[in-house]
Design a protein around this motif. Structure first.
Motif, mmCIF file in Angstrom:
data_model
loop_
_atom_site.group_PDB
_atom_site.id
_atom_site.type_symbol
_atom_site.label_atom_id
_atom_site.label_comp_id
_atom_site.label_asym_id
_atom_site.label_seq_id
_atom_site.Cartn_x
_atom_site.Cartn_y
_atom_site.Cartn_z
ATOM 1 N N MET A 46 0.691 -1.263 -0.236
ATOM 2 C CA MET A 46 -0.099 0.082 -0.039
ATOM 3 C C MET A 46 1.180 1.273 0.121
ATOM 4 O O MET A 46 1.756 1.357 0.765
ATOM 5 N N ARG A 47 0.669 2.229 -0.888
ATOM 6 C CA ARG A 47 1.283 3.253 -0.982
ATOM 7 C C ARG A 47 1.080 4.495 -0.171
ATOM 8 O O ARG A 47 -0.283 4.554 0.045
ATOM 9 N N ILE A 48 1.691 5.336 0.372
ATOM 10 C CA ILE A 48 1.142 6.499 1.201
ATOM 11 C C ILE A 48 1.548 7.654 0.322
ATOM 12 O O ILE A 48 2.462 8.128 -0.233
ATOM 13 N N ILE A 49 0.047 8.242 -0.055
ATOM 14 C CA ILE A 49 0.041 9.318 -1.129
ATOM 15 C C ILE A 49 1.095 10.417 -0.480
ATOM 16 O O ILE A 49 1.783 11.232 -1.282
ATOM 17 N N ALA A 50 1.136 10.781 0.947
ATOM 18 C CA ALA A 50 1.743 12.129 1.299
ATOM 19 C C ALA A 50 3.182 11.925 0.942
ATOM 20 O O ALA A 50 3.890 12.837 0.825
ATOM 21 N N LEU A 51 3.808 10.514 1.256
ATOM 22 C CA LEU A 51 5.107 10.462 0.674
ATOM 23 C C LEU A 51 5.246 10.450 -0.782
ATOM 24 O O LEU A 51 6.487 10.871 -0.847
ATOM 25 N N ASP A 52 4.720 9.990 -1.485
ATOM 26 C CA ASP A 52 4.852 10.217 -2.832
ATOM 27 C C ASP A 52 4.799 11.536 -3.147
ATOM 28 O O ASP A 52 5.639 11.965 -4.149
ATOM 29 N N ILE A 53 3.861 12.464 -2.712
ATOM 30 C CA ILE A 53 3.820 13.747 -2.853
ATOM 31 C C ILE A 53 5.138 14.463 -2.646
ATOM 32 O O ILE A 53 5.460 15.729 -3.127
ATOM 33 N N ALA A 54 5.622 14.163 -1.346
ATOM 34 C CA ALA A 54 6.817 14.862 -0.763
ATOM 35 C C ALA A 54 8.065 14.312 -1.759
ATOM 36 O O ALA A 54 8.830 15.372 -1.892
ATOM 37 N N ARG A 55 8.071 13.308 -2.204
ATOM 38 C CA ARG A 55 9.034 12.863 -3.043
ATOM 39 C C ARG A 55 8.829 13.849 -4.439
ATOM 40 O O ARG A 55 10.035 14.276 -5.150
ATOM 41 N N THR A 56 7.684 14.132 -4.914
ATOM 42 C CA THR A 56 7.452 14.675 -6.120
ATOM 43 C C THR A 56 8.047 15.861 -5.890
ATOM 44 O O THR A 56 8.823 16.543 -6.875
ATOM 45 N N ILE A 57 7.674 16.711 -4.553
ATOM 46 C CA ILE A 57 8.390 17.909 -4.275
ATOM 47 C C ILE A 57 9.629 18.161 -4.422
ATOM 48 O O ILE A 57 10.266 19.108 -5.148
ATOM 49 N N ALA A 58 10.385 17.308 -3.624
ATOM 50 C CA ALA A 58 11.816 17.263 -3.882
ATOM 51 C C ALA A 58 12.108 16.872 -5.399
ATOM 52 O O ALA A 58 13.309 17.776 -5.723
ATOM 53 N N ILE A 59 11.731 16.132 -6.078
ATOM 54 C CA ILE A 59 12.222 15.975 -7.590
ATOM 55 C C ILE A 59 11.911 17.156 -8.366
ATOM 56 O O ILE A 59 12.602 17.726 -9.022
ATOM 57 N N VAL A 60 10.929 17.946 -8.256
ATOM 58 C CA VAL A 60 10.849 19.057 -8.769
ATOM 59 C C VAL A 60 11.694 20.322 -8.566
ATOM 60 O O VAL A 60 12.142 20.826 -9.256
ATOM 61 N N LEU A 61 11.961 20.259 -7.292
ATOM 62 C CA LEU A 61 12.883 21.340 -6.830
ATOM 63 C C LEU A 61 14.424 21.025 -7.310
ATOM 64 O O LEU A 61 15.424 21.803 -7.819
ATOM 65 N N MET A 62 14.669 19.462 -7.279
ATOM 66 C CA MET A 62 15.913 18.907 -7.866
ATOM 67 C C MET A 62 15.997 19.426 -9.275
ATOM 68 O O MET A 62 17.199 19.665 -9.726
ATOM 69 N N VAL A 63 15.162 19.048 -10.090
ATOM 70 C CA VAL A 63 15.230 19.387 -11.555
ATOM 71 C C VAL A 63 15.362 20.821 -11.790
ATOM 72 O O VAL A 63 16.186 21.319 -12.307
ATOM 73 N N ILE A 64 14.769 21.787 -11.052
ATOM 74 C CA ILE A 64 14.980 23.351 -11.005
ATOM 75 C C ILE A 64 16.398 23.507 -10.866
ATOM 76 O O ILE A 64 16.977 24.323 -11.599
ATOM 77 N N PHE A 65 16.757 23.149 -9.873
ATOM 78 C CA PHE A 65 18.003 23.269 -9.164
ATOM 79 C C PHE A 65 19.349 22.909 -10.239
ATOM 80 O O PHE A 65 20.096 23.526 -10.586
ATOM 81 N N HIS A 66 19.106 21.635 -10.807
ATOM 82 C CA HIS A 66 20.087 20.937 -11.860
ATOM 83 C C HIS A 66 19.975 21.674 -13.176
ATOM 84 O O HIS A 66 20.698 22.181 -13.873
ATOM 85 N N PHE A 67 18.876 22.478 -13.336
ATOM 86 C CA PHE A 67 18.448 23.067 -14.923
ATOM 87 C C PHE A 67 19.156 24.451 -14.536
ATOM 88 O O PHE A 67 19.898 24.735 -15.375
ATOM 89 N N CYS A 68 19.258 25.003 -13.507
ATOM 90 C CA CYS A 68 19.940 26.307 -13.253
ATOM 91 C C CYS A 68 21.458 26.195 -13.242
ATOM 92 O O CYS A 68 22.042 26.904 -13.858
ATOM 93 N N TYR A 69 21.815 25.160 -12.774
ATOM 94 C CA TYR A 69 23.089 24.702 -12.750
ATOM 95 C C TYR A 69 23.637 24.459 -14.151
ATOM 96 O O TYR A 69 24.896 24.783 -14.558
ATOM 97 N N ASP A 70 22.909 23.744 -14.960
ATOM 98 C CA ASP A 70 23.328 23.613 -16.522
ATOM 99 C C ASP A 70 23.113 24.953 -17.240
ATOM 100 O O ASP A 70 24.006 24.869 -18.285
ATOM 101 N N LEU A 71 22.147 25.791 -17.009
ATOM 102 C CA LEU A 71 22.336 27.066 -17.493
ATOM 103 C C LEU A 71 23.338 27.593 -17.380
ATOM 104 O O LEU A 71 24.276 28.067 -18.380
ATOM 105 N N LYS A 72 24.067 27.701 -16.117
ATOM 106 C CA LYS A 72 25.350 28.117 -15.872
ATOM 107 C C LYS A 72 26.578 27.257 -16.717
ATOM 108 O O LYS A 72 27.404 28.092 -17.208
#
Length: 234
Positions: free
Chosen positions: A1-27
C-alpha cells in the motif's frame, strides 16, 4: 500500500531538484552567471532538496520494514541504488576527472538503507540518534569528509556532488521516527484521494514520487541534451 503523502513529498523534492540542476546546467552552458551550486541561497536550496529526500528515505524504510523485513525486496532496491551510484561515479570520473563524484546523493542513499534498516523497529532510539548525528555535523566535531580522508589521499578537492554522513544521516534517522507515527501511517491524503474530483490530480502529482530513482538518473542527461542542442542554434 502506497502512502500518497510520501509520494507527494518525493514529487516536491524531484521538482525542486530538476529546477536546481536546470539552473546549474544553464550556468555550465554560460547562459547565466549565477553561482550555482555554491553561491548564497543556492546551498540552502540544495539543503532543502536533500532534506526532503533523506526524510522520505527514512519514512520509507519505517513504513516498509518496521513490521517485517523482506530481505529480498530490500536487497534488490538497495542494490539498484548502489549500482546507480557506481554508474554515476564511473561516468563522472571519465567526464570530469578533476571533480568526479565519489560519494554523492545516491551513494549516501545506498549506505543509509544498509545502516537505517537496523533502526526501523526502534523509532524512539532512531530519533535520539538522529539529533546526535545532526549535532555532530552541525558543530563540526568531525571533518565533513569523514571517514574518506582516513583512507584516501587522492580524492578530488572539489566534487560535483558530495553528501557528508554527519549531519545528513541524522535526517534519515528522523525520517524513520516520523514514519512510525500514526498520523503518517493513516495517510492524511488518503481521504482526499477518495474525492472524485481530486483522485486524478493527486494520482498525477504522486506519479513522479513513485518513480524517483528513474527520474533522478534520467533528468540530467535530458536537460544537458536539450541545452546542448539549443546551444548549436543560438
Amino acid at each position: 500500500m502506497r502512502i500518497i503523502a510520501l509520494d507527494i513529498a518525493r514529487t516536491i523534492a524531484i521538482v525542486l531538484m530538476v529546477i536546481f540542476h536546470f539552473c546549474y546546467d544553464l550556468k555550465m552552458f554560460s547562459y547565466v552567471d549565477w553561482d550555482v551550486p555554491d553561491g548564497r541561497g543556492w546551498q540552502e536550496f540544495r539543503w532543502a532538496i536533500v532534506t526532503l529526500f533523506f526524510l522520505c528515505l527514512g519514512v520509507s524504510l519505517s513504513l516498509a520494514y518496521s513490521v517485517a523485513i523482506n530481505w529480498r525486496k530490500f536487497s534488490i532496491r538497495t542494490g539498484q541504488i548502489a549500482l546507480s551510484a557506481a554508474a554515476i561515479s564511473i561516468g563522472s570520473y571519465y567526464a570530469v576527472p578533476k571533480n568526479w563524484i565519489f560519494f554523492g546523493v545516491l551513494h549516501f542513499l545506498a549506505l543509509s538503507c544498509i545502516l537505517g534498516i537496523a533502526f526501523v523497529r526502534f523509532p524512539k532510539l532512531s530519533v535520539l540518534l538522529g539529533f546526535i548525528v545532526m549535532g555532530v555535523g552541525m558543530l563540526e566535531l568531525l571533518p565533513s569528509r569523514w571517514p574518506f580522508y582516513l583512507f584516501f589521499d587522492n580524492l578530488p578537492s572539489y566534487t560535483n556532488d558530495y553528501v557528508a554522513f554527519f549531519p545528513w544521516f541524522g535526517m534519515v534517522l528522523l525520517g524513520i521516527g516520523l514514519g512510525s507515527t500514526d498520523w503518517l501511517k493513516n495517510d492524511p491524503f488518503e481521504r482526499l484521494k477518495e474525492h472524485p474530483k481530486l483522485h486524478k490530480p493527486l494520482t498525477l502529482i504522486a506519479w513522479p514520487g513513485q518513480h524517483s530513482l528513474s527520474i533522478y538518473l534520467l533528468h540530467q542527461p535530458i536537460l544537458v541534451g536539450i541545452l546542448y542542442l539549443a546551444s548549436q542554434f543560438i
